[in-house]
Design an enzyme around this catalytic site. Structure first.
Site, short mmCIF file in Angstrom:
data_model
loop_
_atom_site.label_atom_id
_atom_site.label_comp_id
_atom_site.label_asym_id
_atom_site.label_seq_id
_atom_site.Cartn_x
_atom_site.Cartn_y
_atom_site.Cartn_z
N LYS A 1 0.84 -1.22 0.00
CA LYS A 1 0.00 0.00 0.00
C LYS A 1 0.86 1.26 0.00
O LYS A 1 0.63 2.19 -0.77
CB LYS A 1 -0.91 -0.01 1.23
CG LYS A 1 -1.56 1.30 1.54
CD LYS A 1 -2.39 1.24 2.81
CE LYS A 1 -1.65 1.53 4.08
NZ LYS A 1 -1.29 2.94 4.31
N ASN A 2 1.88 1.28 0.86
CA ASN A 2 2.67 2.51 1.00
C ASN A 2 3.61 2.75 -0.18
O ASN A 2 4.16 3.85 -0.32
CB ASN A 2 3.46 2.49 2.31
CG ASN A 2 2.57 2.75 3.50
OD1 ASN A 2 1.38 3.03 3.35
ND2 ASN A 2 3.13 2.66 4.70
N ARG B 1 -4.46 10.56 5.36
CA ARG B 1 -3.40 11.56 5.39
C ARG B 1 -2.49 11.50 4.17
O ARG B 1 -1.95 12.51 3.74
CB ARG B 1 -2.53 11.35 6.64
CG ARG B 1 -3.24 11.62 7.93
CD ARG B 1 -2.23 11.48 9.04
NE ARG B 1 -0.99 12.13 8.66
CZ ARG B 1 -0.73 13.41 8.78
NH1 ARG B 1 -1.63 14.20 9.31
NH2 ARG B 1 0.41 13.91 8.38
N CYS C 1 -3.98 12.84 13.59
CA CYS C 1 -4.57 11.52 13.44
C CYS C 1 -4.35 10.76 14.73
O CYS C 1 -3.66 11.25 15.63
CB CYS C 1 -3.98 10.78 12.26
SG CYS C 1 -2.36 10.13 12.58
N ARG D 1 1.43 14.49 13.49
CA ARG D 1 1.82 14.29 12.09
C ARG D 1 1.73 15.55 11.23
O ARG D 1 0.92 15.64 10.30
CB ARG D 1 1.02 13.14 11.48
CG ARG D 1 1.28 11.85 12.19
CD ARG D 1 0.54 10.71 11.58
NE ARG D 1 1.25 10.09 10.47
CZ ARG D 1 0.83 9.00 9.85
NH1 ARG D 1 -0.27 8.42 10.22
NH2 ARG D 1 1.53 8.49 8.87
N PRO D 2 2.59 16.53 11.50
CA PRO D 2 2.57 17.75 10.69
C PRO D 2 3.12 17.53 9.28
O PRO D 2 3.70 16.47 8.99
CB PRO D 2 3.51 18.68 11.47
CG PRO D 2 4.39 17.78 12.26
CD PRO D 2 3.62 16.52 12.52
N ILE D 3 2.93 18.53 8.41
CA ILE D 3 3.49 18.45 7.05
C ILE D 3 4.44 19.63 6.80
O ILE D 3 4.72 19.99 5.67
CB ILE D 3 2.39 18.41 5.96
CG1 ILE D 3 1.43 19.59 6.13
CG2 ILE D 3 1.66 17.10 5.95
CD1 ILE D 3 0.67 19.92 4.86
N ASP D 4 4.94 20.22 7.91
CA ASP D 4 5.79 21.40 7.79
C ASP D 4 7.03 21.14 6.92
O ASP D 4 7.47 22.02 6.17
CB ASP D 4 6.21 21.90 9.19
CG ASP D 4 6.89 20.82 10.01
OD1 ASP D 4 6.39 19.67 10.01
OD2 ASP D 4 7.93 21.10 10.63
N LEU D 5 7.58 19.93 7.00
CA LEU D 5 8.80 19.65 6.22
C LEU D 5 8.52 19.60 4.72
O LEU D 5 9.35 20.02 3.91
CB LEU D 5 9.45 18.35 6.70
CG LEU D 5 9.83 18.31 8.19
CD1 LEU D 5 10.33 16.94 8.60
CD2 LEU D 5 10.89 19.38 8.50
N ASP E 1 5.54 0.64 11.93
CA ASP E 1 4.31 -0.03 11.49
C ASP E 1 4.25 -1.49 11.93
O ASP E 1 3.24 -2.17 11.69
CB ASP E 1 4.18 0.06 9.96
CG ASP E 1 3.77 1.46 9.51
OD1 ASP E 1 3.45 2.30 10.37
OD2 ASP E 1 3.78 1.71 8.28
N LEU F 1 8.95 7.25 16.67
CA LEU F 1 8.48 8.04 15.53
C LEU F 1 7.19 8.80 15.80
O LEU F 1 7.04 9.94 15.36
CB LEU F 1 8.32 7.15 14.31
CG LEU F 1 9.64 6.77 13.67
CD1 LEU F 1 9.48 5.68 12.64
CD2 LEU F 1 10.28 7.97 13.01
N ARG G 1 -8.30 -0.44 5.61
CA ARG G 1 -7.52 0.58 4.91
C ARG G 1 -6.25 -0.03 4.32
O ARG G 1 -5.77 0.44 3.28
CB ARG G 1 -7.12 1.70 5.87
CG ARG G 1 -8.24 2.65 6.22
CD ARG G 1 -7.70 3.79 7.04
NE ARG G 1 -6.41 4.19 6.55
CZ ARG G 1 -5.38 4.57 7.29
NH1 ARG G 1 -5.50 4.64 8.60
NH2 ARG G 1 -4.24 4.91 6.76
#
Ligand code: UD1
Length: 420
Positions: free
Chosen positions: A22-23, A92, A116, A121-125, A307, A329, A399
């Protein structure tokens, strides 16, 4: 709402075929946004997250067909650049459209994914790197508005933290940028490696694949001629089945697997006393005579994957002695602890470290899935527990695990999907 009913304890035997990752598939589907041709992807996992992303691309104007694990997708008709909250909030990984849309169209609007269950889980990077590449980014009314009217330009990016989807987003943006992009502290997960390999085989000049420094020469806005390919096997699904065998004292064989992607996982299982026979695309696991405790720290690839943390916690409950599990993480990825405790597990939490007492008798109970991997840990524990376990809220499981209960039933588990 569906739930799973598991009758334990159970023994497993036989062979299970592992699905595509999936990933890996998620960024590869968004990579198609950079292509001018129709692309065929085989070994596509038919799980909810993939269907969600395909719906998002369809909303953008793409057309696709997914049948028998083969996806054909054509993004040449994409004429919208807005990824709506309705879809992004459910997954996400939708953020993976940000880099490709911006690179191809020079602007896009993508809903902020928000928090979540497993953490902030930011997306700043992702955003900082795109700004370095010349994008102007504003956040308004819950959306990221990104523009780069002259196109993106190559830049020297040093990620403060290793980020998997962040690396994927910037690799894809860099592929269509003007000039050279260097990404330092890049993720080295096999899923990122496959993305880079497909880009390279589609004609993009990209070097350092599989290392933490990637160098990409962009096409200056020209879309790519993307190759057809097969999605790599899902190492997390494979690892989950290995844990299923270990927790039920069973021997099973996995097919369509990449043993080399699972080195950190098999090393821990070997430490616990399991043994393996490895082929090129197969793995047979034999159970431990007496399951030993284990110490685990989750880190980026090639170290032990976060995971697989929940599944190993379920397994550690059965080990003969105390195990420690440190989650490095995600700050809130221990929600399965209280559910495992409902089944009889003895686990003590201190900050980011869980101490699992081990040698616990588990008894069936009603439990609630809290996130994707936590769900599978509860299924594993249910198979080792005495009596009936009902795992509720399994939409999390759907999912990312294809036909989990069918695959486990074929291995001999007593597991049924029922309606609440
Ligand atoms: C991906 C995987 C997920 C896995 C995770 C870690 C996909 C679709 N999902 O998630 O299954 O659990 O990698 O292996 O591939 N971070 C920031 N700022 C950012 C981005 C990340 O602070 O802009 C932090 C995160 O909060 C986290 C760490 O970096 O603490 C790693 O996150 P990241 O690798 O980005 O996870 P995902 O790509 O979301």
């Amino acid at each position: 709402m569906d739930y799973l009913r598991i009758q334990g304890p159970t023994k497993l035997q036989g062979t299970v075929v592992i699905s595509g990752a999936k990933n890996a598939a998620l960024p590869l589907i968004t990579l198609a946004l950079l292509a001018h041709n129709k692309v065929t992807m085989t070994n596509m996992p038919e799980v909810a997250d993939i269907k969600t992303l395909l719906k998002l691309l369809q909303n953008l104007g793409a057309s696709y067909n997914l049948e028998n694990h083969t996806l054909t997708i054509d993004t040449s008709t994409v004429n919208h650049t807005m990824a709506n909250y309705d879809i992004v909030k459910t997954m996400r990984a939708s953020i993976l459209v940000l880099g490709p849309l911006l690179a191809r169209f020079g602007h896009c609007e993508v809903s902020l994914p928000g928090g979540c269950a497993i953490g902030q889980r930011p997306i700043d990077l992702h955003l900082k790197a795109l700004e370095q590449m010349g994008a102007e980014i504003t956040i308004h009314a819950g959306y990221v508005h990104a523009v780069a009217p002259e196109g993106l330009k190559g830049a020297h990016i040093v990620f403060d933290k290793i980020t998997v989807t962040g690396t994927a987003n910037i690799v894809m943006a860099a592929a269509l940028a003007h000039g050279k992009t260097v990404i330092q502290n890049a993720a080295r997960e096999p899923e990122v490696v496959q993305l880079c390999e497909i880009l390279r085989d589609s004609g993009i000049d990209i070097s350092g694949i599989g290392t933490s420094e990637l160098v990409i020469i962009g096409t200056g806005g020209k879309t790519i001629d993307m190759i057809d390919f097969e999605v790599i096997p899902d190492r997390i699904e494979a690892g989950t089945y290995l844990c299923a065998a270990a927790i039920t004292d069973s021997s099973i064989t996995l097919e369509n697997v990449r043993p080399d992607h699972l080195d950190a996982v098999t090393a821990k299982l070997e430490h616990m006393g399991c043994t393996f026979e490895l082929g090129e695309t197969t793995m047979t696991i034999h159970p431990a005579q007496k399951l030993k405790p284990v110490d685990i720290i989750t880190q980026e690839y090639p170290a032990f994957p976060t995971d697989m943390q929940a599944q190993f916690m379920a397994l550690a409950v059965r080990a003969n002695g105390a195990s420690t599990i440190e989650e490095r993480l995600f700050e809130n990825r221990f929600m399965h602890v209280s559910e495992l405790q409902r089944l009889g597990a003895e686990i003590k939490l201190s900050g980011h470290t869980a101490t699992v007492i081990g040698a616990c008798e588990l008894f069936g109970a009603d439990v609630m899935a809290t996130d994707l991997r936590a769900s599978s840990a509860l299924v594993l524990a249910g198979m080792a527990a005495e009596g009936t376990t009902n795992v509720h809220r399994i939409y999390h499981l759907d999912r990312g695990y294809e036909n989990l209960e069918q695959k486990l039933r074929a291995l001999g588990a007593t597991i049924d999907r029922l309606k609440e």
